[in-house]
Design a protein around this motif. Structure first.
Motif, PDB file in Angstrom:
ATOM      1  N   TYR A 104       0.840  -1.193   0.000  1.00 14.53           N
ATOM      2  CA  TYR A 104       0.000   0.000   0.000  1.00 14.53           C
ATOM      3  C   TYR A 104       0.874   1.241   0.000  1.00 14.53           C
ATOM      4  O   TYR A 104       2.051   1.210   0.332  1.00 14.53           O
ATOM      5  CB  TYR A 104      -0.967   0.005   1.192  1.00 14.53           C
ATOM      6  N   ARG A 105       0.245   2.336  -0.386  1.00 11.04           N
ATOM      7  CA  ARG A 105       0.857   3.660  -0.299  1.00 11.04           C
ATOM      8  C   ARG A 105      -0.200   4.593   0.257  1.00 11.04           C
ATOM      9  O   ARG A 105      -1.362   4.535  -0.136  1.00 11.04           O
ATOM     10  CB  ARG A 105       1.299   4.154  -1.670  1.00 11.04           C
ATOM     11  N   GLY A 106       0.197   5.431   1.186  1.00  7.01           N
ATOM     12  CA  GLY A 106      -0.750   6.385   1.758  1.00  7.01           C
ATOM     13  C   GLY A 106      -1.143   5.990   3.163  1.00  7.01           C
ATOM     14  O   GLY A 106      -0.296   5.689   3.989  1.00  7.01           O
ATOM     15  N   ASN A 107      -2.422   5.942   3.415  1.00  9.11           N
ATOM     16  CA  ASN A 107      -2.965   5.717   4.750  1.00  9.11           C
ATOM     17  C   ASN A 107      -2.719   4.281   5.215  1.00  9.11           C
ATOM     18  O   ASN A 107      -3.300   3.337   4.691  1.00  9.11           O
ATOM     19  CB  ASN A 107      -4.464   6.033   4.738  1.00  9.11           C
ATOM     20  N   GLY A 108      -1.857   4.129   6.222  1.00  2.38           N
ATOM     21  CA  GLY A 108      -1.510   2.797   6.734  1.00  2.38           C
ATOM     22  C   GLY A 108      -2.672   2.084   7.383  1.00  2.38           C
ATOM     23  O   GLY A 108      -2.794   0.862   7.286  1.00  2.38           O
ATOM     24  N   LEU A 109      -3.559   2.834   8.040  1.00  2.00           N
ATOM     25  CA  LEU A 109      -4.724   2.213   8.662  1.00  2.00           C
ATOM     26  C   LEU A 109      -5.594   1.552   7.603  1.00  2.00           C
ATOM     27  O   LEU A 109      -6.044   0.420   7.778  1.00  2.00           O
ATOM     28  CB  LEU A 109      -5.523   3.253   9.452  1.00  2.00           C
TER      29      LEU A 109
END
Length: 167
Positions: A104-109
């Motif tokens: 993923y890239r961006g919001n880890g949640l």
């Protein structure tokens, strides 16, 4: 420029045992990422000062992830070299086996929620250290594929999230 969250597909991958060095920490979820970032900076400085070769990306390993309680985490990096005598930095092993993984890239949640939802949707069980504890993992980690010296903005990093599957 606002960073967009991009979540790749879940894949099942076979991984070998991988030795590493790391700093294990107990911290509440609020403030956890500041504590982890400090530990990662300490590891980078220590490895550079000691000429330790990195065999893979830096990562954050999650042992117990109950956001309402104390999180047990470890900041580390892959290396075949034995750690020097240090009070906090210890050797460890990411165990081999089958993992569910996504990038993923961006919001880890959101990236973490996507992998957990995939597990629920497919009936896939993750290997736990202690099945009686909420969010307990034999091996769950986020490997930072983007070099922070090249891209300092965390929301633009590519991150591999992997969780070891139960047998």
């Amino acid at each position: 420029m606002k960073a967009e969250t991009v979540i790749g597909p879940v894949t099942i991958v076979e991984k070998p045992d991988r030795p590493y060095v790391g700093i294990r920490l107990n911290t509440p979820f609020p403030g956890m990422f500041a504590v982890a970032t400090r530990a990662l900076k300490d590891l980078r400085a220590w490895s550079k000062a000691n000429g330790l070769e990195e065999d893979g990306p830096y990562f954050l390993r999650y042992y117990h992830c109950d956001m309402r309680d104390i999180m047990e985490i470890e900041a580390g990096f892959l290396t075949g070299a034995a750690p020097l005598d240090h009070p906090q930095i210890k050797g460890g092993l990411l165990p081999g086996g089958k993992y569910a993984s996504l990038i993923y890239r961006g919001n880890g949640l959101r990236g973490n929620q996507a992998l957990m939802q995939w597990g629920r949707d497919t009936g896939t069980a993750f290997a736990a250290i202690d099945p009686t504890r909420a969010e307990s993992y034999l091996c769950r980690y986020e490997a930072y594929l983007t070099d922070p010296r090249v891209e300092p903005r965390k929301l633009l990093w590519d991150v591999e999230l992997s969780i070891k599957l139960a047998s």
